[in-house]
Design a protein around this motif. Sequence first.
Motif, PDB file in Angstrom:
ATOM      1  N   TYR A  34       6.072  10.448   1.964  1.00 32.81           N
ATOM      2  CA  TYR A  34       4.672  10.998   2.176  1.00 32.81           C
ATOM      3  C   TYR A  34       3.899  10.936   0.734  1.00 32.81           C
ATOM      4  O   TYR A  34       2.633  11.100   0.518  1.00 32.81           O
ATOM      5  CB  TYR A  34       4.602  12.455   2.470  1.00 32.81           C
ATOM      6  CG  TYR A  34       5.365  13.403   1.615  1.00 32.81           C
ATOM      7  CD1 TYR A  34       5.052  13.656   0.347  1.00 32.81           C
ATOM      8  CD2 TYR A  34       6.850  13.695   1.916  1.00 32.81           C
ATOM      9  CE1 TYR A  34       5.510  14.765  -0.575  1.00 32.81           C
ATOM     10  CE2 TYR A  34       7.346  14.646   0.876  1.00 32.81           C
ATOM     11  CZ  TYR A  34       6.917  14.937  -0.052  1.00 32.81           C
ATOM     12  OH  TYR A  34       7.709  15.671  -0.888  1.00 32.81           O
ATOM     13  N   CYS A  78       4.265  13.524   9.900  1.00 30.58           N
ATOM     14  CA  CYS A  78       4.369  12.320  10.887  1.00 30.58           C
ATOM     15  C   CYS A  78       5.682  12.651  11.885  1.00 30.58           C
ATOM     16  O   CYS A  78       6.823  12.888  11.208  1.00 30.58           O
ATOM     17  CB  CYS A  78       4.697  11.026  10.295  1.00 30.58           C
ATOM     18  SG  CYS A  78       3.464  10.547   9.271  1.00 30.58           S
ATOM     19  N   TYR A 124      -0.659  17.947   6.175  1.00 30.06           N
ATOM     20  CA  TYR A 124      -0.467  16.524   5.697  1.00 30.06           C
ATOM     21  C   TYR A 124      -1.720  15.628   5.579  1.00 30.06           C
ATOM     22  O   TYR A 124      -2.277  15.618   6.763  1.00 30.06           O
ATOM     23  CB  TYR A 124       0.578  16.080   6.691  1.00 30.06           C
ATOM     24  CG  TYR A 124       1.145  14.564   6.445  1.00 30.06           C
ATOM     25  CD1 TYR A 124       1.366  14.061   5.262  1.00 30.06           C
ATOM     26  CD2 TYR A 124       0.707  13.349   7.297  1.00 30.06           C
ATOM     27  CE1 TYR A 124       1.793  12.792   4.848  1.00 30.06           C
ATOM     28  CE2 TYR A 124       1.039  12.047   7.383  1.00 30.06           C
ATOM     29  CZ  TYR A 124       1.438  11.680   5.748  1.00 30.06           C
ATOM     30  OH  TYR A 124       1.849  10.304   5.663  1.00 30.06           O
ATOM     31  N   MET A 153      -2.235  11.661   4.845  1.00 28.61           N
ATOM     32  CA  MET A 153      -1.757  10.321   4.987  1.00 28.61           C
ATOM     33  C   MET A 153      -2.428   9.395   3.811  1.00 28.61           C
ATOM     34  O   MET A 153      -3.608   9.551   3.531  1.00 28.61           O
ATOM     35  CB  MET A 153      -1.904   9.409   6.128  1.00 28.61           C
ATOM     36  CG  MET A 153      -1.533   8.019   6.162  1.00 28.61           C
ATOM     37  SD  MET A 153       0.392   7.839   6.094  1.00 28.61           S
ATOM     38  CE  MET A 153       0.448   8.066   8.111  1.00 28.61           C
ATOM     39  N   ALA A 194       5.109   6.112   4.420  1.00 25.28           N
ATOM     40  CA  ALA A 194       4.830   6.905   5.529  1.00 25.28           C
ATOM     41  C   ALA A 194       3.700   6.119   5.975  1.00 25.28           C
ATOM     42  O   ALA A 194       3.425   5.632   7.078  1.00 25.28           O
ATOM     43  CB  ALA A 194       4.596   8.319   5.399  1.00 25.28           C
ATOM     44  N   HIS A 195       2.746   5.706   5.067  1.00 24.43           N
ATOM     45  CA  HIS A 195       1.720   4.621   5.732  1.00 24.43           C
ATOM     46  C   HIS A 195       2.023   3.506   6.359  1.00 24.43           C
ATOM     47  O   HIS A 195       1.333   2.821   7.270  1.00 24.43           O
ATOM     48  CB  HIS A 195       0.772   4.621   4.529  1.00 24.43           C
ATOM     49  CG  HIS A 195      -0.486   3.630   4.819  1.00 24.43           C
ATOM     50  ND1 HIS A 195      -0.599   2.205   4.600  1.00 24.43           N
ATOM     51  CD2 HIS A 195      -1.675   4.144   5.449  1.00 24.43           C
ATOM     52  CE1 HIS A 195      -1.601   2.009   4.917  1.00 24.43           C
ATOM     53  NE2 HIS A 195      -2.393   3.014   5.448  1.00 24.43           N
ATOM     54  N   LEU A 242       5.481   4.703   9.530  1.00 27.69           N
ATOM     55  CA  LEU A 242       5.281   6.067  10.388  1.00 27.69           C
ATOM     56  C   LEU A 242       3.887   6.133  10.775  1.00 27.69           C
ATOM     57  O   LEU A 242       2.954   5.647  10.297  1.00 27.69           O
ATOM     58  CB  LEU A 242       5.583   7.267   9.642  1.00 27.69           C
ATOM     59  CG  LEU A 242       7.087   7.475   9.009  1.00 27.69           C
ATOM     60  CD1 LEU A 242       7.422   8.695   8.010  1.00 27.69           C
ATOM     61  CD2 LEU A 242       8.326   7.184   9.960  1.00 27.69           C
ATOM     62  N   GLN A 243       3.829   6.876  11.819  1.00 31.31           N
ATOM     63  CA  GLN A 243       2.666   7.516  12.457  1.00 31.31           C
ATOM     64  C   GLN A 243       2.028   8.590  12.252  1.00 31.31           C
ATOM     65  O   GLN A 243       2.800   9.710  12.475  1.00 31.31           O
ATOM     66  CB  GLN A 243       2.634   7.029  14.162  1.00 31.31           C
ATOM     67  CG  GLN A 243       2.993   5.650  14.658  1.00 31.31           C
ATOM     68  CD  GLN A 243       1.662   4.674  14.095  1.00 31.31           C
ATOM     69  OE1 GLN A 243       0.505   5.054  14.277  1.00 31.31           O
ATOM     70  NE2 GLN A 243       1.931   3.321  13.662  1.00 31.31           N
ATOM     71  N   ASP A 244       0.741   8.636  11.735  1.00 31.07           N
ATOM     72  CA  ASP A 244       0.185   9.909  11.463  1.00 31.07           C
ATOM     73  C   ASP A 244      -0.349  10.590  12.803  1.00 31.07           C
ATOM     74  O   ASP A 244      -1.624  10.664  13.090  1.00 31.07           O
ATOM     75  CB  ASP A 244      -0.893   9.966  10.367  1.00 31.07           C
ATOM     76  CG  ASP A 244      -1.676  11.406   9.988  1.00 31.07           C
ATOM     77  OD1 ASP A 244      -1.025  11.936  10.468  1.00 31.07           O
ATOM     78  OD2 ASP A 244      -2.674  11.045   9.414  1.00 31.07           O
ATOM     79  N   ASP A 245       0.673  11.029  13.736  1.00 25.16           N
ATOM     80  CA  ASP A 245       0.286  11.331  15.022  1.00 25.16           C
ATOM     81  C   ASP A 245       0.311  12.747  15.319  1.00 25.16           C
ATOM     82  O   ASP A 245       0.098  13.131  16.478  1.00 25.16           O
ATOM     83  CB  ASP A 245       1.567  10.735  15.870  1.00 25.16           C
ATOM     84  CG  ASP A 245       2.929  11.410  15.492  1.00 25.16           C
ATOM     85  OD1 ASP A 245       3.030  12.241  14.460  1.00 25.16           O
ATOM     86  OD2 ASP A 245       3.867  10.744  15.942  1.00 25.16           O
TER      87      ASP A 245
END
Length: 566
Positions: A243, A412, A439, A441, A447-448, A451-454
Amino acid sequence: MLPGARALRAAGLLRPPGAAPRTGAARRARCGPGPWPAWRGFALPAGPDLRHFLKAAAAGQPGPSPELPPEPGSTPGAPKVYLETYGCQMNVSDTEIVWAILQKNGYARTKELGEADVVLLVTCSVREKAEQAIWNRLQHLKALKARRPQARAPLRVGILGCMAERLKEEILHREKLVDVVAGPDAYRDLPRLLAVAESGQQAANVLLSLDETYADILPVQTSAGGTTAFVSIMRGCDNMCSYCIVPFTRGRERSRPIASILQEVRMLSDQGVKEVTLLGQNVNSFRDLSEVQFQSVAAPGLSRGFSTVYKAKAGGLRFSHLLDQVSRIDPEMRIRFTSPHPKDFPDEVLQLIQERHNICKQLHLPAQSGSTRILEAMRRGYTREAYLELVHHVRDSIPGVSLSSDFIAGFCGETEEDHLQTVSLLREVRYNVGFLFAYSMRQKTRAHHRLQDDVPADVKKRRLEQLIATFREEAARANAALVGQAQLVLVEGPSKRSALELCGRNDGNIKVIFPDAELEDAAEPGAPGRAQPGDYVMVKVTSASSQTLRGVPLCRTTLSRAAASH
């Protein structure tokens, strides 16, 4: 994987190891003294610098006459610089480095924005909200530029630090408002960059370095007469948590030589500073490689159950050695350090904290989450169970230790179950101080890319509010245990809410407020007086909240005397 040095150099983001900063002073240093004779009884005056020639060229005038400019700091009409600091304590330390560099180059400091010829913002990029504060501030400065009288030289605006490193192109191109952009490793280049800006051009340097620590620059304290100070001991971070933007804005880990740190702490002691905080992005992974005889020393072990994304680093003098040396300088000076990583707490560090009366019994143990699944996604290098085992070990090793931590809400993939595990960790550990955020992003981070900032924004907000409420509830209970006890408080100054009260912090870094009254001095009975900033006062705690203790003052004393009486 950490970004390779070759790749960073190829991208123009890294100077080679040992490369001199690209300043006029560095170029002169590389030229050497030359073959000229040493004229007895006569010293050649310093000639005009690049700033004078560029300014003259912009005005269509010939270069300046070779008269000697007045000494730095005493120049009549010297350009005035206004500094604003945003974000972490590291940026406070960077501001002091920046001012030390500019002061030596003939700039004057002003606390009045309207007087400034140059406005420099030392920025933070760790969250989107921090960057938005800078964009908002720039709009205010745009209006200030527009209102500036034509008789005065144009106002120059600079963005320094992490945001400069991350958003150089956008900063320079958005409305052409910013004149200078300098990353965290380019502060030595500021005089040149400002000289270019005076000619009407934009100037930028965001090169990252493998070795820049500013070890040879003694920071100028921005709060003259202050009782506390920050000392930067290392820069950068190699942990690469998924992150975190820090490795991309501040580069790889590198540590200052211990000798330069001790010199700075001694200077602060001579100035009457009573508390020093050692700073670094990963402060307890400190590793001084400047002394050849220690370069083959084995790497210390990690905390049990912890791992890293990089191989163990052998060689160098470690944090325990530095902490030992710093704590010996002044028995009346408190020592703190931040921000550590939980993986780097060998027993010798914990033992040193327990034994030395002037090393504060307060540790920052950033957890970030209470869910092992989320910790793995964050690449933190430990499980919930390993973290709790460390907490128990710390409390067994340092009785009465005060703990603080960082937490991120809504990372995420975080489920409600993951969130509730973080809530339960807050309850189980019962921290005295907490730093909790939703969090955000950041581009370039793992993470960017992976992963998904979901987690929806409203869910992040709700979870954050629950974490804050839980922390405050437990912190209030932890602090309530101090009611009735005597706490040694370092006085910082008047309370913000009442001139009749004083404010300071105890050993655990908790704010303590008490009445400003005549007090006996434990060292000189019969000589009452009022406590001043920098004094130690014994205070009996009468009430507590989640963030503040209140009490009645008992006497003025010293750090050593208070330790001996316990």
